[in-house]
Enzyme design. Structure first.
Site, PDB file in Angstrom:
ATOM      1  N   ARG A 121     -57.533  97.054 -97.218  1.00  0.00           N
ATOM      2  CA  ARG A 121     -59.013  96.940 -96.684  1.00  0.00           C
ATOM      3  C   ARG A 121     -58.719  96.486 -94.817  1.00  0.00           C
ATOM      4  O   ARG A 121     -58.456  95.634 -94.914  1.00  0.00           O
ATOM      5  CB  ARG A 121     -59.604  96.372 -97.611  1.00  0.00           C
ATOM      6  CG  ARG A 121     -61.182  96.028 -96.414  1.00  0.00           C
ATOM      7  CD  ARG A 121     -61.842  95.046 -97.205  1.00  0.00           C
ATOM      8  NE  ARG A 121     -61.753  94.543 -98.365  1.00  0.00           N
ATOM      9  CZ  ARG A 121     -62.549  94.068 -98.917  1.00  0.00           C
ATOM     10  NH1 ARG A 121     -62.233  92.689 -98.012  1.00  0.00           N
ATOM     11  NH2 ARG A 121     -63.004  94.136-100.506  1.00  0.00           N
ATOM     12  N   ASP A 176     -59.714  89.204-100.388  1.00  0.00           N
ATOM     13  CA  ASP A 176     -59.864  89.030 -99.663  1.00  0.00           C
ATOM     14  C   ASP A 176     -59.517  88.679 -98.393  1.00  0.00           C
ATOM     15  O   ASP A 176     -58.345  87.825 -98.518  1.00  0.00           O
ATOM     16  CB  ASP A 176     -61.655  88.494 -99.272  1.00  0.00           C
ATOM     17  CG  ASP A 176     -62.488  89.132 -99.997  1.00  0.00           C
ATOM     18  OD1 ASP A 176     -62.560  90.261 -99.950  1.00  0.00           O
ATOM     19  OD2 ASP A 176     -63.314  88.153-100.768  1.00  0.00           O
TER      20      ASP A 176
HETATM   21  C1  LIG Z   1     -66.183  95.723 -97.763  1.00  0.00           C
HETATM   22  C2  LIG Z   1     -66.485  95.326 -96.472  1.00  0.00           C
HETATM   23  C3  LIG Z   1     -65.354  93.931 -96.765  1.00  0.00           C
HETATM   24  C4  LIG Z   1     -64.941  92.531 -95.482  1.00  0.00           C
HETATM   25  N1  LIG Z   1     -63.858  91.961 -96.441  1.00  0.00           N
HETATM   26  C5  LIG Z   1     -63.600  91.227 -94.914  1.00  0.00           C
HETATM   27  C6  LIG Z   1     -62.603  90.119 -94.994  1.00  0.00           C
HETATM   28  O1  LIG Z   1     -61.414  90.477 -96.418  1.00  0.00           O
HETATM   29  N2  LIG Z   1     -62.731  89.518 -94.197  1.00  0.00           N
HETATM   30  C7  LIG Z   1     -63.092  89.384 -93.105  1.00  0.00           C
HETATM   31  O2  LIG Z   1     -63.049  88.058 -92.583  1.00  0.00           O
HETATM   32  N3  LIG Z   1     -64.024  89.686 -93.060  1.00  0.00           N
HETATM   33  C8  LIG Z   1     -64.483  90.919 -93.992  1.00  0.00           C
HETATM   34  N4  LIG Z   1     -65.463  92.031 -93.749  1.00  0.00           N
HETATM   35  C9  LIG Z   1     -66.046  92.153 -92.691  1.00  0.00           C
HETATM   36  C10 LIG Z   1     -65.900  92.039 -90.929  1.00  0.00           C
HETATM   37  O3  LIG Z   1     -64.161  91.645 -90.707  1.00  0.00           O
HETATM   38  C11 LIG Z   1     -66.765  92.393 -90.041  1.00  0.00           C
HETATM   39  O4  LIG Z   1     -67.043  90.881 -89.603  1.00  0.00           O
HETATM   40  C12 LIG Z   1     -68.224  92.654 -90.167  1.00  0.00           C
HETATM   41  O5  LIG Z   1     -67.842  94.210 -91.113  1.00  0.00           O
HETATM   42  C13 LIG Z   1     -68.624  93.526 -89.104  1.00  0.00           C
HETATM   43  O6  LIG Z   1     -67.837  94.159 -87.739  1.00  0.00           O
HETATM   44  P1  LIG Z   1     -68.302  95.900 -88.055  1.00  0.00           P
HETATM   45  O7  LIG Z   1     -67.811  96.629 -88.388  1.00  0.00           O
HETATM   46  O8  LIG Z   1     -69.989  96.197 -89.520  1.00  0.00           O
HETATM   47  O9  LIG Z   1     -68.933  96.035 -86.569  1.00  0.00           O
HETATM   48  P2  LIG Z   1     -69.995  95.264 -86.260  1.00  0.00           P
HETATM   49  O10 LIG Z   1     -69.342  95.782 -84.673  1.00  0.00           O
HETATM   50  O11 LIG Z   1     -70.068  94.018 -86.283  1.00  0.00           O
HETATM   51  O12 LIG Z   1     -71.379  96.449 -86.503  1.00  0.00           O
HETATM   52  C14 LIG Z   1     -71.476  97.129 -86.247  1.00  0.00           C
HETATM   53  C15 LIG Z   1     -73.210  97.743 -86.639  1.00  0.00           C
HETATM   54  O13 LIG Z   1     -73.340  97.556 -87.513  1.00  0.00           O
HETATM   55  C16 LIG Z   1     -74.437  96.100 -88.276  1.00  0.00           C
HETATM   56  N5  LIG Z   1     -74.195  95.169 -88.933  1.00  0.00           N
HETATM   57  C17 LIG Z   1     -72.943  94.460 -88.987  1.00  0.00           C
HETATM   58  N6  LIG Z   1     -73.386  93.236 -90.031  1.00  0.00           N
HETATM   59  C18 LIG Z   1     -74.121  92.933 -90.277  1.00  0.00           C
HETATM   60  C19 LIG Z   1     -75.405  91.996 -90.770  1.00  0.00           C
HETATM   61  N7  LIG Z   1     -74.718  91.472 -91.199  1.00  0.00           N
HETATM   62  N8  LIG Z   1     -76.419  92.424 -91.211  1.00  0.00           N
HETATM   63  C20 LIG Z   1     -76.884  93.646 -90.442  1.00  0.00           C
HETATM   64  N9  LIG Z   1     -76.368  94.248 -89.898  1.00  0.00           N
HETATM   65  C21 LIG Z   1     -74.943  94.741 -89.604  1.00  0.00           C
HETATM   66  C22 LIG Z   1     -74.992  95.909 -86.469  1.00  0.00           C
HETATM   67  O14 LIG Z   1     -75.964  96.689 -86.453  1.00  0.00           O
HETATM   68  C23 LIG Z   1     -74.338  96.394 -85.809  1.00  0.00           C
HETATM   69  O15 LIG Z   1     -74.053  97.029 -84.571  1.00  0.00           O
HETATM   70  C24 LIG Z   1     -65.545  92.647 -94.481  1.00  0.00           C
HETATM   71  C25 LIG Z   1     -66.533  93.877 -94.295  1.00  0.00           C
HETATM   72  C26 LIG Z   1     -67.088  94.966 -95.628  1.00  0.00           C
HETATM   73  C27 LIG Z   1     -67.590  95.774 -94.324  1.00  0.00           C
END
Ligand SMILES: Cc1cc2nc3c(=O)[nH]c(=O)nc-3n(C[C@H](O)[C@H](O)[C@H](O)COP(=O)(O)OP(=O)(O)OC[C@H]3O[C@@H](n4cnc5c(N)ncnc54)[C@H](O)[C@@H]3O)c2cc1C
Length: 322
Positions: free
Chosen positions: A181, A130
């Site tokens: 990722r 991560d």
């Molecule tokens: C498999 C995976 C691994 C990840 N690993 C890391 C990592 O190693 N390091 C790191 O910094 N970040 C990590 N993240 C988190 C990532 O960086 C984002 O903070 C997170 O995924 C929200 O961004 P988004 O791309 O989903 O877009 P967003 O624009 O934030 O979300 C799009 C839509 O998804 C829904 N949504 C998003 N998050 C949530 C939530 N928590 N609860 C409810 N609804 C939600 C909402 O409807 C939102 O409008 C990971 C995410 C995923 C999916």
């Protein structure tokens, strides 16, 4: 502003104590965390696998304060790797370097990661590092380079599109054949290091994704952003990239209907599945990602006055209440 405050609260021991004592928070946690023990995590993993999803399992924890705690965390991962292999689960594992002591003993942490990488390679289980906040970005990328150089072929790395340095890191690791990722990034980072506006982050994400679709080894697109997902599908179709050679990743409990729809449409989907007792920082970042969650979270931490805040309806894993 509220989001930044909450992200800072992710590192507060006092807030963690309050959250752990709140029954309301405890019930909401169940939406994002598969349970406290390895067996809890494996049971949920088995159920999701039966629905056609792959997994990457995370034993929640970060920023350990002693070498002993780092060793204990590594032990859990050793058992997890063995259990995943024994059950033939379609699952990898995700590890945070600061959970293995990166902040307190760099060499010791590197040894633990090398050991886990060797075991993962022998077990045929993918291991992803991560990506945490910017203070460990360069070190984490170097750790991946180190274990790859030592022969651990199935170790991947998360990179965050919000960081200005990421296009370079994407190319640096792609040259080594590392499976990346790609995520937007979950920490509060300053403007000189990271894009601040969501539209800029999304644009940067798409640029990185386009590069990975053309040049990347098994790219893993970690996002719940339906516009980005649609753009990636379109781009892949235009350049003729086979669906079997890349995957989408989503977090356990977030947009479950979209998760099922992707699988039904024949796309590869991997669920990031956290379990464990140290869920507070992970959970707080999830809350910060969704503005609608913020007020509810802060109110549930406030002392009760005249009414039972814990009487809010409990969400369930299969039918989230937000
Ligand atoms: C498999 C995976 C691994 C990840 N690993 C890391 C990592 O190693 N390091 C790191 O910094 N970040 C990590 N993240 C988190 C990532 O960086 C984002 O903070 C997170 O995924 C929200 O961004 P988004 O791309 O989903 O877009 P967003 O624009 O934030 O979300 C799009 C839509 O998804 C829904 N949504 C998003 N998050 C949530 C939530 N928590 N609860 C409810 N609804 C939600 C909402 O409807 C939102 O409008 C990971 C995410 C995923 C999916």
């Amino acid at each position: 502003m509220l989001r930044w405050t909450l992200l800072r609260a992710a590192n507060s021991d006092r807030m963690a104590g309050l959250a752990r004592d709140s029954a309301t928070v405890g019930r909401v946690v169940a939406r994002y965390i598969a349970g406290e023990t390895i067996d809890d995590g494996l049971a949920v993993a088995t159920a999701l696998a039966a629905e056609g999803m792959d997994l990457t399992i995370d034993h929640v924890g970060e920023l350990v304060d002693s070498v002993e705690h780092a060793e204990l965390a590594a032990d859990v991962y050793r058992r997890l790797l063995a259990d995943v292999q024994a059950r033939s689960l379609p699952a990898g594992v995700s590890v945070k370097p600061t959970q293995l002591g990166l902040h307190i003993d760099h060499e010791g942490c590197a040894r633990l990661i090398e050991d886990l990488a060797e075991r993962a390679t022998a077990a045929g289980v993918h291991l992803t590092l991560d990506m945490e906040d910017h203070t460990v970005t360069e070190t984490t990328v170097r750790l991946v380079e180190q274990v790859r150089a030592a022969g651990a072929a199935n170790v991947g790395c998360a990179l965050q599109s919000y960081l200005h340095r990421t296009p370079e890191d994407v190319r640096r690791l792609t040259r080594l054949g590392v499976s990346i990722r790609l995520c937007k990034g979950a920490y509060a980072e300053p403007a000189h290091l990271a894009h601040q506006r969501p539209v800029e982050v999304a644009r940067a994400y798409l640029d990185d994704a386009r590069y990975l679709l053309r040049e990347g080894t098994e790219p893993r697109f970690a996002t719940h952003d339906h516009r980005l997902i649609a753009a990636i599908k379109r781009e892949a179709a235009v350049i003729g990239r086979d669906r079997g050679t890349y995957e989408f990743q989503m977090l356990y409990g977030v947009r479950p209907q979209m998760q099922r729809a992707l699988v039904a449409d024949g796309y590869r989907l991997r669920i990031y599945l956290p379990f464990g007792t140290q869920w507070y920082p992970y959970f707080t970042r999830r809350i910060a990602e969704r503005p609608a969650n913020l007020l509810f979270f802060l109110r549930s931490l406030a002392p009760r006055r005249g009414r039972d805040r814990d009487a809010l309806p409990a969400p369930t894993a299969s039918k989230p209440s937000w």
